[in-house]
Design a protein around this motif. Structure first.
Motif, PDB file in Angstrom:
ATOM      1  N   GLU A  40       0.814  -1.215   0.000  1.00  0.00           N
ATOM      2  CA  GLU A  40       0.000   0.000   0.000  1.00  0.00           C
ATOM      3  C   GLU A  40       0.844   1.260   0.000  1.00  0.00           C
ATOM      4  O   GLU A  40       0.491   2.263  -0.615  1.00  0.00           O
ATOM      5  CB  GLU A  40      -0.940  -0.022   1.204  1.00  0.00           C
ATOM      6  N   TYR A  45      -1.278   6.022  -7.985  1.00  0.00           N
ATOM      7  CA  TYR A  45      -2.699   6.320  -8.122  1.00  0.00           C
ATOM      8  C   TYR A  45      -2.942   7.126  -9.383  1.00  0.00           C
ATOM      9  O   TYR A  45      -2.053   7.792  -9.908  1.00  0.00           O
ATOM     10  CB  TYR A  45      -3.201   7.104  -6.900  1.00  0.00           C
ATOM     11  N   ASN A  58      -8.982   9.374  -6.627  1.00  0.00           N
ATOM     12  CA  ASN A  58      -7.712   8.755  -6.993  1.00  0.00           C
ATOM     13  C   ASN A  58      -7.776   7.266  -6.679  1.00  0.00           C
ATOM     14  O   ASN A  58      -7.900   6.866  -5.525  1.00  0.00           O
ATOM     15  CB  ASN A  58      -6.563   9.401  -6.224  1.00  0.00           C
ATOM     16  N   MET A  59      -7.694   6.439  -7.725  1.00  0.00           N
ATOM     17  CA  MET A  59      -7.762   4.984  -7.589  1.00  0.00           C
ATOM     18  C   MET A  59      -6.371   4.382  -7.768  1.00  0.00           C
ATOM     19  O   MET A  59      -5.538   4.923  -8.514  1.00  0.00           O
ATOM     20  CB  MET A  59      -8.680   4.386  -8.655  1.00  0.00           C
ATOM     21  N   PRO A  60      -6.077   3.251  -7.083  1.00  0.00           N
ATOM     22  CA  PRO A  60      -4.807   2.569  -7.328  1.00  0.00           C
ATOM     23  C   PRO A  60      -4.644   2.262  -8.818  1.00  0.00           C
ATOM     24  O   PRO A  60      -5.590   1.817  -9.474  1.00  0.00           O
ATOM     25  CB  PRO A  60      -4.939   1.281  -6.505  1.00  0.00           C
ATOM     26  N   TYR A  63      -5.719  -1.028 -10.481  1.00  0.00           N
ATOM     27  CA  TYR A  63      -7.148  -1.342 -10.635  1.00  0.00           C
ATOM     28  C   TYR A  63      -7.604  -0.841 -11.998  1.00  0.00           C
ATOM     29  O   TYR A  63      -7.269   0.272 -12.399  1.00  0.00           O
ATOM     30  CB  TYR A  63      -7.972  -0.677  -9.537  1.00  0.00           C
ATOM     31  N   VAL A 114     -13.765  -2.639  -6.536  1.00  0.00           N
ATOM     32  CA  VAL A 114     -14.444  -1.475  -5.974  1.00  0.00           C
ATOM     33  C   VAL A 114     -15.636  -1.177  -6.856  1.00  0.00           C
ATOM     34  O   VAL A 114     -15.527  -1.151  -8.086  1.00  0.00           O
ATOM     35  CB  VAL A 114     -13.504  -0.253  -5.919  1.00  0.00           C
ATOM     36  N   ALA A 198     -15.756  -1.413  -1.310  1.00  0.00           N
ATOM     37  CA  ALA A 198     -14.469  -2.045  -1.620  1.00  0.00           C
ATOM     38  C   ALA A 198     -14.448  -3.425  -0.984  1.00  0.00           C
ATOM     39  O   ALA A 198     -14.714  -3.578   0.202  1.00  0.00           O
ATOM     40  CB  ALA A 198     -13.310  -1.201  -1.098  1.00  0.00           C
ATOM     41  N   ASP A 205      -7.408  -0.042   1.996  1.00  0.00           N
ATOM     42  CA  ASP A 205      -8.425   0.887   2.474  1.00  0.00           C
ATOM     43  C   ASP A 205      -8.252   2.213   1.745  1.00  0.00           C
ATOM     44  O   ASP A 205      -7.157   2.782   1.729  1.00  0.00           O
ATOM     45  CB  ASP A 205      -8.293   1.088   3.980  1.00  0.00           C
ATOM     46  N   LEU A 206      -9.317   2.699   1.140  1.00  0.00           N
ATOM     47  CA  LEU A 206      -9.260   3.931   0.357  1.00  0.00           C
ATOM     48  C   LEU A 206      -9.747   5.142   1.145  1.00  0.00           C
ATOM     49  O   LEU A 206     -10.129   6.150   0.551  1.00  0.00           O
ATOM     50  CB  LEU A 206     -10.089   3.772  -0.916  1.00  0.00           C
ATOM     51  N   GLU A 207      -9.701   5.089   2.468  1.00  0.00           N
ATOM     52  CA  GLU A 207     -10.179   6.233   3.257  1.00  0.00           C
ATOM     53  C   GLU A 207      -9.450   7.539   2.915  1.00  0.00           C
ATOM     54  O   GLU A 207     -10.105   8.584   2.759  1.00  0.00           O
ATOM     55  CB  GLU A 207     -10.079   5.954   4.755  1.00  0.00           C
ATOM     56  N   GLN A 209      -8.258   8.463   0.132  1.00  0.00           N
ATOM     57  CA  GLN A 209      -8.764   8.904  -1.164  1.00  0.00           C
ATOM     58  C   GLN A 209     -10.208   9.392  -1.061  1.00  0.00           C
ATOM     59  O   GLN A 209     -10.599  10.351  -1.733  1.00  0.00           O
ATOM     60  CB  GLN A 209      -8.656   7.761  -2.187  1.00  0.00           C
TER      61      GLN A 209
END
Length: 216
Positions: A40, A45, A58-60, A63, A114, A198, A205-207, A209
């Motif tokens: 992580e 992103y 902003n997504m990884p 993905y 997601v 997700a 964890d996308l918190e 973002q």
């Protein structure tokens, strides 16, 4: 409110599954056994637009956007037994019924994904967040206790800023000794709302973002 619960509970249909082998006609997604998910703290992103909510996040970078039809192709081309295929295809049909949505899947494991779901505007307050989170927990306890699976609440909270209100609910489900993580967010701006779910086995964890997500 029922639809907000349905999508989280449906996540169990995709739990604890290795990435199935894919035919040459299936969407090109890398095999989890040879392509590990980046740590992580090393993730790259990219900004992703969510047009139906007038939002962006902003997504990884690992993905990728995928459709339910493409997921169905991967399931059909896999070596899962027929009963498992039917269960997963049934789950896809339920997700189809939720209306407008976007799905992003981990290129190393198609079952880490997601989902962004369009919704009508949802008014969020601290008291409303407490009621909603309590309802989610009660529903999950009923659903998952009946299966004999173990689950653990990892996080539940209300967040707010000048431009948006957020509700977060995060759980870990343990099935046959394997863990999967389920996180649901409801985000409301001034005029629009967004639901994000997700589901993954690596506890991503996308918190951060979500906190910087732009929504009108």
């Amino acid at each position: 409110m029922k639809k907000l619960l349905i999508i989280l509970l449906l996540a169990g249909l995709f739990a604890c599954q290795e990435t199935p082998e894919k035919s040459s006609e299936a969407p090109v997604l890398k095999d989890a056994a040879t392509t590990p998910t980046p740590a992580e703290d090393t993730l790259a992103y990219r900004e992703v637009a969510i047009p139906f909510s007038q939002a962006s996040i902003n997504m990884p970078a690992h993905y990728t956007h995928i459709t339910l039809d493409e997921i169905a192709e991967i399931i059909n081309a896999s070596d899962l037994d027929e009963e498992e295929k039917l269960i997963k295809q049934g789950g896809l049909q339920e997700i189809r019924s939720l209306g407008n949505k976007m799905i992003y899947a981990d290129t190393a494991n198609i079952f880490n994904f997601v989902i962004f779901v369009e919704t009508e505007y949802i008014y969020i307050s601290r008291s409303m967040g407490r009621r909603y989170l309590g309802m989610v927990e009660q529903s999950l306890e009923r659903e998952w206790s009946d299966t004999g699976d173990k689950f653990e609440k990892l996080d539940s909270k209300y967040l707010h800023s000048k431009k948006k209100e957020i509700i977060k609910a995060k759980y870990k489900l343990i099935t046959n000794g394997e863990s999967d993580y389920y996180t649901q967010y409801i985000v409301s701006g001034k005029d629009n709302s967004l639901i994000m779910i997700a589901i993954n086995d690596d506890n991503m964890d996308l918190e951060p973002q979500i906190k910087t997500l732009e929504i009108l």
